[in-house]
Motif scaffolding. Sequence first.
Motif, PDB file in Angstrom:
ATOM      1  N   ALA B   3       0.794  -1.116   0.246  1.00  0.00           N
ATOM      2  CA  ALA B   3      -0.098  -0.028  -0.026  1.00  0.00           C
ATOM      3  C   ALA B   3       0.694   1.468   0.011  1.00  0.00           C
ATOM      4  CB  ALA B   3      -0.805  -0.039   1.136  1.00  0.00           C
ATOM      5  N   VAL B   4       1.724   1.510   0.971  1.00  0.00           N
ATOM      6  CA  VAL B   4       2.826   2.418   1.034  1.00  0.00           C
ATOM      7  C   VAL B   4       4.015   1.681   0.939  1.00  0.00           C
ATOM      8  CG1 VAL B   4       3.372   4.339   2.239  1.00  0.00           C
ATOM      9  CG2 VAL B   4       1.079   3.695   2.317  1.00  0.00           C
ATOM     10  N   GLU B  24       5.831   5.982  -2.418  1.00  0.00           N
ATOM     11  CA  GLU B  24       4.691   5.785  -3.258  1.00  0.00           C
ATOM     12  C   GLU B  24       3.473   5.272  -2.443  1.00  0.00           C
ATOM     13  OE1 GLU B  24       5.290   3.663  -6.699  1.00  0.00           O
ATOM     14  OE2 GLU B  24       3.408   3.832  -7.440  1.00  0.00           O
ATOM     15  N   GLN B  25       2.312   5.710  -2.880  1.00  0.00           N
ATOM     16  CA  GLN B  25       1.052   5.011  -2.187  1.00  0.00           C
ATOM     17  C   GLN B  25       0.006   4.589  -3.172  1.00  0.00           C
ATOM     18  OE1 GLN B  25      -2.218   6.616  -1.537  1.00  0.00           O
ATOM     19  NE2 GLN B  25      -1.740   8.555  -1.859  1.00  0.00           N
ATOM     20  N   PRO B  69       5.617  15.165  -6.877  1.00  0.00           N
ATOM     21  CA  PRO B  69       5.259  15.300  -7.997  1.00  0.00           C
ATOM     22  C   PRO B  69       3.685  15.030  -8.266  1.00  0.00           C
ATOM     23  CG  PRO B  69       6.598  13.308  -7.658  1.00  0.00           C
ATOM     24  CD  PRO B  69       6.499  14.083  -6.477  1.00  0.00           C
ATOM     25  N   ASP B  70       3.087  14.074  -7.406  1.00  0.00           N
ATOM     26  CA  ASP B  70       1.484  14.032  -7.601  1.00  0.00           C
ATOM     27  C   ASP B  70       1.108  13.411  -6.192  1.00  0.00           C
ATOM     28  OD1 ASP B  70       2.821  11.379  -9.397  1.00  0.00           O
ATOM     29  OD2 ASP B  70       1.754  11.131  -7.696  1.00  0.00           O
ATOM     30  N   LYS B  71       0.062  13.216  -5.954  1.00  0.00           N
ATOM     31  CA  LYS B  71      -0.457  13.182  -4.654  1.00  0.00           C
ATOM     32  C   LYS B  71      -0.256  11.520  -4.145  1.00  0.00           C
ATOM     33  CE  LYS B  71      -5.539  11.383  -5.399  1.00  0.00           C
ATOM     34  NZ  LYS B  71      -6.761  11.659  -5.081  1.00  0.00           N
ATOM     35  N   ALA B  72       0.178  10.635  -5.198  1.00  0.00           N
ATOM     36  CA  ALA B  72       0.640   9.386  -4.788  1.00  0.00           C
ATOM     37  C   ALA B  72       1.952   9.205  -4.412  1.00  0.00           C
ATOM     38  CB  ALA B  72       0.434   8.435  -6.043  1.00  0.00           C
ATOM     39  N   PHE B 105      -1.338   5.206   7.394  1.00  0.00           N
ATOM     40  CA  PHE B 105      -0.962   3.992   6.870  1.00  0.00           C
ATOM     41  C   PHE B 105       0.402   4.269   6.536  1.00  0.00           C
ATOM     42  CE2 PHE B 105      -4.678   1.745   5.972  1.00  0.00           C
ATOM     43  CZ  PHE B 105      -5.728   2.437   6.302  1.00  0.00           C
ATOM     44  N   PHE B 106       1.186   3.341   7.273  1.00  0.00           N
ATOM     45  CA  PHE B 106       2.755   3.526   7.176  1.00  0.00           C
ATOM     46  C   PHE B 106       3.508   2.695   5.915  1.00  0.00           C
ATOM     47  CE2 PHE B 106       3.794   6.275  10.352  1.00  0.00           C
ATOM     48  CZ  PHE B 106       2.670   6.380  11.264  1.00  0.00           C
TER      49      PHE B 106
END
Lengths: 114, 115
Positions: B3-4, B24-25, B69-72, B105-106
């Motif tokens: 996930a992350v 990255e998530q 760079p983006d929300k992910a 979430f880690f």
Amino acid sequence: AQTVTQSQPEMSVQEAETVTLSCTYDTSESDYYLFWYKQPPSRQMILVIRQEAYKQQNATENRFSVNFQKAAKSFSLKISDSQLGDAAMYFCAYRGGSNYQLIWGAGTKLIIKP
Amino acid sequence: DTAVSQTPKYLVTQMGNDKSIKCEQNLGHDTMYWYKQDSKKFLKIMFSYNNKELIINETVPNRFSPKSPDKAHLNLHINSLELGDSAVYFCASSFVPVGSTGELFFGEGSRLTVL
């Protein structure tokens, strides 16, 4: 400012017994959330249980339950039937109703004796 | 399916070097964070981004620079590394607080050792 206090740096319990980890917090907000996170030796932080302040009922997740005392600003974690895999650092955390940031306690190291 | 995810998980480097940690998530979360955990396990928030906008910028040396760079994605770049930078750095993500508990979430953490 909000604060979170975990007064027990370390706790130990015999396997299969019950242990309670304490957490107190200070806030003037009425709407907030409380969390217990577990960090095993593998390092990754995992959410154990959460409690919404507006809910009077104590949260329960299998062997994990909390004793939420809103007036006393206390949020303790009870682990029943302790297992070796429960050995970890446990962190208590607070988040205000509209705040992005979690306020963290210093953590309690839980040792499980076989 | 992580996930992350953070890379690298371990980083050993010399004082004065520059290094980056990537995060990255894939949870679709709006908000991402960088935390520093010292040798006593104390967790300290460093930065937080919401939809690529910096919303938390705690008192950290300006040698630390986050980039989203983006929300992910939320990366952490550290210039001129010092011995005191040795720690485990955690990336985390969450939904925006409104209407949710805002639980984090880690990632698995990145252990940085500066020699």
